[in-house]
Design a protein around this motif. Structure first.
Motif, mmCIF file in Angstrom:
data_model
loop_
_atom_site.group_PDB
_atom_site.id
_atom_site.type_symbol
_atom_site.label_atom_id
_atom_site.label_comp_id
_atom_site.label_asym_id
_atom_site.label_seq_id
_atom_site.Cartn_x
_atom_site.Cartn_y
_atom_site.Cartn_z
ATOM 1 N N ARG A 37 84.473 13.848 97.275
ATOM 2 C CA ARG A 37 84.519 12.878 98.371
ATOM 3 C C ARG A 37 85.964 12.688 98.832
ATOM 4 N NH1 ARG A 37 84.155 10.609 93.548
ATOM 5 N NH2 ARG A 37 85.310 8.706 93.046
ATOM 6 N N PRO A 38 86.188 12.588 100.125
ATOM 7 C CA PRO A 38 87.554 12.515 100.647
ATOM 8 C C PRO A 38 88.227 11.188 100.346
ATOM 9 C CG PRO A 38 85.966 12.256 102.419
ATOM 10 C CD PRO A 38 85.175 12.623 101.192
ATOM 11 N N ARG A 39 89.532 11.226 100.279
ATOM 12 C CA ARG A 39 90.317 10.001 100.175
ATOM 13 C C ARG A 39 91.183 9.874 101.414
ATOM 14 N NH1 ARG A 39 95.465 11.525 99.055
ATOM 15 N NH2 ARG A 39 95.869 13.304 97.688
ATOM 16 N N ASP A 40 91.738 8.705 101.625
ATOM 17 C CA ASP A 40 92.530 8.461 102.828
ATOM 18 C C ASP A 40 93.798 9.308 102.838
ATOM 19 O OD1 ASP A 40 90.685 6.594 103.634
ATOM 20 O OD2 ASP A 40 91.793 4.877 102.817
ATOM 21 N N PRO A 64 97.179 24.120 99.175
ATOM 22 C CA PRO A 64 97.599 23.992 97.770
ATOM 23 C C PRO A 64 98.071 22.593 97.391
ATOM 24 C CG PRO A 64 98.436 26.023 98.684
ATOM 25 C CD PRO A 64 97.860 25.245 99.824
ATOM 26 N N GLY A 65 98.353 21.743 98.377
ATOM 27 C CA GLY A 65 98.695 20.362 98.077
ATOM 28 C C GLY A 65 100.170 20.050 98.190
ATOM 29 N N LEU A 66 100.472 18.761 98.140
ATOM 30 C CA LEU A 66 101.840 18.304 98.314
ATOM 31 C C LEU A 66 102.741 18.755 97.176
ATOM 32 C CD1 LEU A 66 103.803 16.620 100.005
ATOM 33 C CD2 LEU A 66 103.087 14.602 98.699
ATOM 34 N N ARG A 67 102.194 18.837 95.973
ATOM 35 C CA ARG A 67 103.023 19.236 94.824
ATOM 36 C C ARG A 67 103.603 20.628 95.020
ATOM 37 N NH1 ARG A 67 102.102 21.674 89.846
ATOM 38 N NH2 ARG A 67 99.903 21.965 90.347
ATOM 39 N N ARG A 68 102.844 21.536 95.604
ATOM 40 C CA ARG A 68 103.306 22.898 95.857
ATOM 41 C C ARG A 68 104.189 22.983 97.108
ATOM 42 N NH1 ARG A 68 100.965 26.966 92.698
ATOM 43 N NH2 ARG A 68 99.822 25.947 91.003
ATOM 44 N N PHE A 69 104.362 21.864 97.788
ATOM 45 C CA PHE A 69 105.155 21.833 99.028
ATOM 46 C C PHE A 69 106.524 21.202 98.796
ATOM 47 C CE2 PHE A 69 105.498 20.397 103.651
ATOM 48 C CZ PHE A 69 105.565 21.692 104.159
ATOM 49 N N ARG A 70 106.822 20.855 97.543
ATOM 50 C CA ARG A 70 108.072 20.169 97.242
ATOM 51 C C ARG A 70 109.292 21.005 97.594
ATOM 52 N NH1 ARG A 70 107.785 14.830 97.254
ATOM 53 N NH2 ARG A 70 105.870 14.153 96.202
ATOM 54 N N GLY A 71 109.179 22.314 97.465
ATOM 55 C CA GLY A 71 110.304 23.167 97.820
ATOM 56 C C GLY A 71 110.673 23.035 99.285
ATOM 57 N N ASP A 84 115.279 10.999 108.763
ATOM 58 C CA ASP A 84 114.164 10.412 108.020
ATOM 59 C C ASP A 84 113.050 11.442 107.924
ATOM 60 O OD1 ASP A 84 115.530 8.056 107.835
ATOM 61 O OD2 ASP A 84 114.379 7.005 109.389
ATOM 62 N N ARG A 85 112.345 11.449 106.783
ATOM 63 C CA ARG A 85 111.254 12.401 106.593
ATOM 64 C C ARG A 85 109.939 11.645 106.445
ATOM 65 N NH1 ARG A 85 112.319 15.742 101.550
ATOM 66 N NH2 ARG A 85 113.095 13.751 100.783
ATOM 67 N N LEU A 86 108.988 11.951 107.331
ATOM 68 C CA LEU A 86 107.644 11.392 107.237
ATOM 69 C C LEU A 86 106.756 12.449 106.580
ATOM 70 C CD1 LEU A 86 105.705 9.056 107.886
ATOM 71 C CD2 LEU A 86 105.264 10.174 110.091
ATOM 72 N N ILE A 87 106.340 12.184 105.356
ATOM 73 C CA ILE A 87 105.607 13.171 104.560
ATOM 74 C C ILE A 87 104.124 12.821 104.564
ATOM 75 C CG2 ILE A 87 105.364 14.207 102.277
ATOM 76 C CD1 ILE A 87 108.334 13.377 101.809
ATOM 77 N N VAL A 88 103.328 13.772 105.006
ATOM 78 C CA VAL A 88 101.875 13.585 105.085
ATOM 79 C C VAL A 88 101.238 14.171 103.840
ATOM 80 C CG1 VAL A 88 99.783 14.106 106.392
ATOM 81 C CG2 VAL A 88 101.944 13.707 107.602
ATOM 82 N N ASP A 89 100.373 13.401 103.215
ATOM 83 C CA ASP A 89 99.658 13.872 102.022
ATOM 84 C C ASP A 89 98.167 13.663 102.244
ATOM 85 O OD1 ASP A 89 98.818 14.675 99.557
ATOM 86 O OD2 ASP A 89 99.539 12.901 98.479
ATOM 87 N N TYR A 90 97.492 14.712 102.683
ATOM 88 C CA TYR A 90 96.031 14.668 102.743
ATOM 89 C C TYR A 90 95.498 15.308 101.473
ATOM 90 C CZ TYR A 90 96.407 19.572 104.221
ATOM 91 O OH TYR A 90 96.707 20.909 104.285
ATOM 92 N N GLN A 91 94.230 15.268 101.270
ATOM 93 C CA GLN A 91 93.657 15.758 100.016
ATOM 94 C C GLN A 91 93.951 17.231 99.848
ATOM 95 O OE1 GLN A 91 90.058 13.947 98.874
ATOM 96 N NE2 GLN A 91 89.162 15.829 98.133
ATOM 97 N N GLY A 92 94.697 17.588 98.811
ATOM 98 C CA GLY A 92 95.063 18.979 98.587
ATOM 99 C C GLY A 92 95.038 19.323 97.113
ATOM 100 N N GLY A 93 95.514 20.502 96.782
ATOM 101 C CA GLY A 93 95.481 20.992 95.407
ATOM 102 C C GLY A 93 94.612 22.235 95.350
ATOM 103 N N TRP A 94 94.857 23.081 94.357
ATOM 104 C CA TRP A 94 94.156 24.361 94.306
ATOM 105 C C TRP A 94 92.647 24.186 94.218
ATOM 106 C CZ3 TRP A 94 96.309 28.270 96.215
ATOM 107 C CH2 TRP A 94 97.679 28.481 96.076
ATOM 108 N N MET A 95 92.160 23.140 93.566
ATOM 109 C CA MET A 95 90.714 22.909 93.505
ATOM 110 C C MET A 95 90.275 21.882 94.532
ATOM 111 S SD MET A 95 89.260 24.980 91.529
ATOM 112 C CE MET A 95 87.651 24.200 91.485
#
Length: 622
Positions: A37-40, A64-71, A84-95
């Protein structure tokens, strides 16, 4: 008697097994949908150390998600330390990313609203956008909405043009999925094991009802196709072309080993003046966005250097590829001629030739596409997912054509059988789709299709629908779906119930909306409306499409009434389906009983397994 008891027991066993299988599937699907189920969508602002930033950088990760985008985040922080950096985090990750059921439009809406809010707060002088893979597609949607192209934003409230687009200086795409992803056909850089795995995951995702976010990024999907059309309209608008409306510099970076995205997928991107592409060596789809913290090799360092140049907008140092958008500015009209099921579409060649001849004679350059999607069996036509595959392919071609033909002012359509479904579904599922003149024959669209609404909205100009006297294909098969939908009051967007009997019953809006006309009745069966071997019919279709001349269309009205027997029995089309199912069952039962009576018990057991499979294969491929 013992044989009858044995057969009865087998039937009960099959029924129980089938019911258990359906129940297990339903429970598993419900569980999987709950798990994914999705999260905000979360947006977080990381302010510049100085606290006086005049630049806002918006960053959106890929699946792949925000964690893999840290670079990438660290790279931007070093390149633009005062932003200023506006960082968007939608539901991500390898699974979670690849199984997520999040709504892509909802994520894009959250991104656009977030940028708008931060821009109002910070009053920035410039905005820079950076997105990776699917994140790039989400960012593009937010951008076109902010320009006021919001046909598909109604569910979230339309906002009109936003001020932040006038300050948007640059859009950097890291392997952006501009055309979406596809494995049909297999991308040239993708290995067969990966391709087979992705195709299997597609099937599994649809069966389990998961992965809606990544499926929304599929080539030709509503999310992707509508974004591309909106982009083309903005980039080619008079305000942008004449310089009255600012448009950002677009930079697409692609790895030379990318197995999902190519430069050829960016035709719509290139409609914006100044768009540049840069190929990065020794880089795949993963490395360009998810491995930017790697500094172990010369190739990794070069990759980071080129992306930093793109972020800074140093185009000369970036040394972009030489890419030329292939445009044909002479074509002013597109015409699509689409065939139906169990049909190789040979008749479409005659219509194409006649339309081209008439346009050439009138001094107009037209591009006629009678793309043939091959023999389409009945069983596949009855499956919603297979029908939609053809719709996506059509819309993907449509967007490519809009990019290739910049001076097109009108789109016309001739469709038969499943071809009518392709357009009708596209008009309902794709908010940007517009068509001028429509000619339907053997239509499998529902009779209550909302043509009047589409005409009122200016998305359709005129509709002609040929109604046949003896189209038993439509009367018995697609019409059943419409009857079930009517029984349960399911709207015309009702998924697998979006088929109907307009080719036999006509459209309810005919006569109600002045632009919608049923031609009653063409003498013949399913193919009579496209029997273009008859010169009168061929000329009538071409004259209507080319010049809106409907005087010859009366050639289709050869009878006052329909076949009464088909008309009556079509109201009980469920009985026809049951009769066919009963016949198939009886054939299997006779084979089984014959084997038992002959004492071939091993063969009888094989019949129980092999016969149903053979029937399904026959229906799926014939």
């Amino acid at each position: 008697m013992n044989l009858l008891f044995e057969i009865g027991g087998d039937l009960l066993g099959w029924a129980a097994s089938g019911a258990a299988l359906l129940l297990s599937w339903w429970l598993l699907r419900a569980l999987m949908c709950w798990l994914v189920r999705p999260r905000d969508t979360r947006l977080s602002l990381e302010p510049a150390p100085s606290g006086q930033a005049r630049t806002l950088v918006v960053l959106v990760h890929g699946m792949p998600g925000l964690r893999r985008f840290r670079g990438a985040l660290d790279l931007v922080a070093r390149a633009l330390p005062d932003a200023d950096r506006l960082i968007v985090d939608y539901q991500g990750g390898w699974m979670r990313g690849y199984t997520s059921n999040a709504n892509a439009l909802e994520i894009a809406d959250a991104i656009e609203r977030g940028i708008h809010s931060e821009f109002k707060r910070g009053q920035y002088d410039r905005v820079i956008l950076l997105g990776y893979s699917a994140g790039a597609a989400l960012l593009r949607k937010a951008l076109v909405w902010a320009y006021g192209q919001e046909e598909d934003r109604a569910a979230f409230g339309r906002r009109g043009k936003r001020a932040w687009v006038d300050r948007t200086e640059r859009l950097v795409l890291l392997a952006g999925m501009n055309r979406g992803w596809t494995v049909s056909p297999k991308p040239s850089a993708m290995g067969w094991p990966t391709c087979v795995f992705i195709r299997a995951c597609q099937v599994l995702a649809r069966v389990l009802g998961i992965g809606r976010l990544i499926l929304a990024m599929h080539s030709g999907s509503p999310f992707v196709a509508d974004t591309r059309v909106q982009w083309i309209r903005i980039a080619r608008s008079d305000a942008v072309v004449q310089g009255r409306q600012p448009f950002p510099q677009v930079i697409q970076l692609i790895g030379n080993r990318d197995d999902l995205v190519t430069k050829e997928d960016g035709q719509d991107l290139d409609t914006a003046a100044g768009t540049v592409f840069r190929t990065i060596a020794q880089t795949g789809h993963k490395e360009i966005g998810s491995a930017l913290d790697d500094a172990s090799t010369a190739a990794a360092l070069e990759r980071r250097r080129l992306i930093e140049l793109a972020v800074l907008g140093r185009i000369d140092e970036l040394e972009p590829d030489v890419v030329e958008l292939k445009e044909d500015r002479e074509v002013t009209r597109l015409v699509y001629v689409m065939h139906g099921i169990r049909d190789h579409g040979d008749w479409t060649d005659k219509i194409r030739g006649e339309i081209e001849h008439r346009c050439d004679a009138g001094g107009e350059k037209v591009a006629v596409f009678n793309a043939k999607y091959g023999y389409f069996p009945m069983a596949r036509f009855l499956l919603y997912a297979d029908r939609q595959r053809n719709v996506r392919d059509f819309m993907d071609r449509y967007t490519e054509h809009l990019a290739h033909y910049p001076n097109v002012r009108a789109v016309d359509f001739v469709g038969h059988s499943n071809g009518t479904y392709i357009l009708a579904s596209a008009l309902q599922r794709y908010s940007t789709m517009r068509v001028r003149r429509v000619f339907f024959a053997g239509s499998v669209v529902r009779s209550d299709y909302p043509w009047a609404q589409l005409v009122e909205e200016g998305r359709v100009e005129r509709v002609i629908n040929v109604v046949a006297t003896a189209d038993w294909v439509v009367a018995y098969f697609p019409k059943l779906f419409e009857q079930i939908a009517g029984l349960f009051r399911v709207g015309t967007r009702g998924g697998w119930l979006d088929l109907g009997g307009a080719g036999f019953n006509g459209f309810r809006d005919s006569g109600v909306a002045a632009a919608v006309d049923d031609l009653k009745f063409a003498v013949g069966a399913h193919g009579t409306g496209v029997a273009v071997a008859e010169p009168a019919k061929l000329n009538a279709i071409a004259a209507y499409v080319v010049a809106a001349d409907d005087s010859g269309l009366r050639a289709f009205e050869g009878a006052q009434t329909q076949n009464a027997r088909i008309g009556f029995s079509s109201n009980l089309s469920i009985l026809v389906w049951l009769a066919l199912i009963t016949l198939l069952f009886q054939i299997g039962l006779l084979l089984y009983m014959g084997c038992v009576l002959m004492g071939w018990f091993g063969a009888a057991d094989a019949v129980k397994l092999v016969y149903p499979a053979l029937v399904l294969l026959l229906l799926y491929f014939v």
